[in-house]
Enzyme design. Structure first.
Site, PDB file in Angstrom:
ATOM      1  N   LYS A   1      -3.091   2.187   5.130  1.00 55.96           N
ATOM      2  CA  LYS A   1      -3.765   3.471   5.374  1.00 55.96           C
ATOM      3  C   LYS A   1      -5.280   3.328   5.146  1.00 55.96           C
ATOM      4  CE  LYS A   1       0.382   4.992   6.142  1.00 55.96           C
ATOM      5  NZ  LYS A   1       1.298   4.193   5.427  1.00 55.96           N
TER       6      LYS A   1
ATOM      7  N   ARG B   1       3.660 -18.419   0.752  1.00 56.36           N
ATOM      8  CA  ARG B   1       4.515 -17.302   0.298  1.00 56.36           C
ATOM      9  C   ARG B   1       4.235 -16.971  -1.170  1.00 56.36           C
ATOM     10  NH1 ARG B   1       9.670 -17.782  -1.652  1.00 56.36           N
ATOM     11  NH2 ARG B   1      10.068 -19.661  -0.454  1.00 56.36           N
TER      12      ARG B   1
ATOM     13  N   ASP C   1       1.774   6.339  -6.726  1.00 55.25           N
ATOM     14  CA  ASP C   1       1.401   5.950  -5.375  1.00 55.25           C
ATOM     15  C   ASP C   1       0.070   6.640  -5.074  1.00 55.25           C
ATOM     16  OD1 ASP C   1       1.031   5.771  -2.620  1.00 55.25           O
ATOM     17  OD2 ASP C   1       3.177   5.748  -2.191  1.00 55.25           O
TER      18      ASP C   1
ATOM     19  N   TYR D   1       6.718  10.205  -0.259  1.00 53.97           N
ATOM     20  CA  TYR D   1       6.844   9.697   1.112  1.00 53.97           C
ATOM     21  C   TYR D   1       8.343   9.464   1.391  1.00 53.97           C
ATOM     22  CZ  TYR D   1       6.913   6.136   4.756  1.00 53.97           C
ATOM     23  OH  TYR D   1       7.206   5.416   5.876  1.00 53.97           O
TER      24      TYR D   1
HETATM   25  C1  LIG Z   1       2.177   7.708   0.498  1.00 51.62           C
HETATM   26  C2  LIG Z   1       2.803   6.547   1.182  1.00 51.62           C
HETATM   27  N1  LIG Z   1       3.296   5.539   0.450  1.00 51.62           N
HETATM   28  C3  LIG Z   1       3.872   4.473   1.041  1.00 51.62           C
HETATM   29  C4  LIG Z   1       4.005   4.378   2.403  1.00 51.62           C
HETATM   30  C5  LIG Z   1       4.653   3.169   3.007  1.00 51.62           C
HETATM   31  O1  LIG Z   1       3.656   2.276   3.437  1.00 51.62           O
HETATM   32  P1  LIG Z   1       3.848   1.174   4.598  1.00 51.62           P
HETATM   33  O2  LIG Z   1       4.048   1.923   5.874  1.00 51.62           O
HETATM   34  O3  LIG Z   1       2.606   0.371   4.543  1.00 51.62           O
HETATM   35  O4  LIG Z   1       5.057   0.389   4.240  1.00 51.62           O
HETATM   36  C6  LIG Z   1       3.505   5.402   3.207  1.00 51.62           C
HETATM   37  C7  LIG Z   1       3.620   5.327   4.673  1.00 51.62           C
HETATM   38  O5  LIG Z   1       3.296   6.252   5.377  1.00 51.62           O
HETATM   39  C8  LIG Z   1       2.881   6.528   2.582  1.00 51.62           C
HETATM   40  O6  LIG Z   1       2.397   7.537   3.295  1.00 51.62           O
END
Ligand SMILES: Cc1ncc(COP(=O)(O)O)c(C=O)c1O
Length: 396
Positions: A211, A63, A186, A116
């Site tokens: 992704k 962890r 992000d 998001y």
């Molecule tokens: C731009 C963006 N940031 C963060 C996330 C969250 O990621 P996760 O699904 O791996 O938790 C997503 C999910 O679609 C996303 O599109």
């Protein structure tokens, strides 16, 4: 660690294959072995005490840290040209840990433009429960007047999910620094191959590694990169306290995905450009949101801060929900699913899926109309994808 000389002189394709990689010390294995263990023997009593006090380096418990996960973190740090990286169980684990590790009661966070849906949810709904105030700024212009002495962080996403809004990162970095706030980006949609925000002066970059970094739709993970000053507290909170650690199995998949990141992103970006041009000329489509189109409001900034314009776009269909349903249900090659950045092309309807938890008012303010469909272009042949879109649009 492999000796690669000066990282700055190496191309991203070379770095994606070799950067931060070292053969396994025991076996010489080139691919990172999966260290499937929950705990590590520290040998004797004194060594255990020294490791737990931080006097002696070494693994103790998965962890806290695990060699397969460390290997992924080191490779991400090289690709983003960062001092340090911490891997987390998902993109949301990375985002939540960053917010909760660096903000405290009484602070304000400014979130700029569209984010998001999950991130919006944490910032708008969860942070206020802990005395942290979210302040919305529609764009960089609005950000200038949104700072107060309590502003601690500025959070942006570019290109932003799902309408591909572009935010000028150099401006965000400059304004945040002047105001004494931490800037966080992000970078999931752009990936380090298209944009390296730290080079623009941004403090912290995070990804949903689920992704493009995985790239094959077979792993869930997140990662945060930046200076140790920021990454150390995020690591402690995310892993030791929240327990949101990345599994070594996922880390191995993400590390493998990284090797082909530039190739995949380049292929899907080139294809997306042609598909966006095709769709923008179709009579059933009212708008195509793709930063590689000159009609996109973010085109000029995207040209400066992105190597290519990425593989994601959104199309607004003239017929609203019935048109979106017809189009999505008729696709044969492109799969209806959320997520993005995979080898396979995926399409979804944000209003009823990824952004369904966002209020209708905020959805509309963000351009998420009922006819909006988000498309993530994979690495299939462009002509085959265009043929699929063409037949699916018939009768819309
Ligand atoms: C731009 C963006 N940031 C963060 C996330 C969250 O990621 P996760 O699904 O791996 O938790 C997503 C999910 O679609 C996303 O599109």
């Amino acid at each position: 660690m492999k000796k690669l000389g000066n990282h700055a002189s190496l191309g991203m394709r070379t770095l994606a294959v070799h950067g931060g990689q070292r053969p396994d010390e025991l076996s010489g294995a080139i691919s990172t072995p999966i260290t499937a263990t929950s705990s590590f023997s520290y040998g004797d009593f004194d060594s255990g005490a020294r490791r737990f006090s931080g006097e002696e380096p070494g693994y103790m418990y998965s962890r806290f840290a695990n060699p397969t996960v460390t290997a992924f973190e080191q490779r991400m740090a090289v690709l983003e040209d960062a001092e340090a990286a911490v891997a987390c169980a998902s993109g949301m684990a990375a985002i939540s840990a960053t917010l909760f590790a660096l903000l405290k009661s009484g602070d304000e966070i400014i979130h700029v433009g569209v984010l998001y849906g999950g991130t919006e949810g944490v910032i708008r709904n969860l942070l206020p429960r802990y005395g942290i105030t979210p302040v919305f700024a529609a764009d960089v212009q609005a950000l200038k007047s949104a700072f107060t002495p309590r502003t601690k962080m500025v959070f942006v996403e570019t290109p932003a999910n799902p309408v591909m809004a572009i935010v000028d990162l150099a401006e965000i970095a400059r304004l945040s620094r002047e105001a004494g706030a931490i800037s966080v980006v992000d970078n999931t949609f752009a990936t380090p191959y298209l944009t390296r925000p730290l080079e623009k002066g941004i403090d912290i970059v995070l990804h949903s590694a689920t992704k493009y970094i995985s790239g094959h739709g077979d792993a869930t993970g997140g990662v945060v990169v930046g200076n140790r000053q920021w990454i150390d507290p995020i690591r402690t909170l995310c892993l030791k306290q929240f327990g949101g650690c990345l599994s070594p199995f996922e880390a191995a998949l993400l590390t493998r995905g990284l090797k082909t990141l530039p190739l995949r992103v380049e292929a899907s970006s080139n294809s997306a450009q042609k598909i966006a041009e095709y769709l923008s000329g179709h009579p059933a489509v009212s708008t195509v949101f793709y930063p590689g189109l000159k009609t996109h409001p973010g085109y000029d900034v995207a040209r400066q801060q992105m190597k290519l314009f990425g593989g994601i776009m959104a199309v607004d269909l003239k017929g609203g929900i019935p048109a979106a349903r017809h189009f999505l249900d008729k696709l044969t090659l492109v799969t209806q699913a959320v997520s993005l950045g995979d080898t396979d092309s995926l399409a979804c309807h944000p209003a009823t899926t990824t952004h369904s938890a966002v209020s209708a008012k905020i959805r509309l303010e963000s351009g998420i109309t009922d006819g909006l469909v988000r498309i993530s272009i994979g690495i299939e042949d462009t002509e085959d994808l265009i043929a699929d879109f063409q037949q699916a649009l018939e009768g819309v």
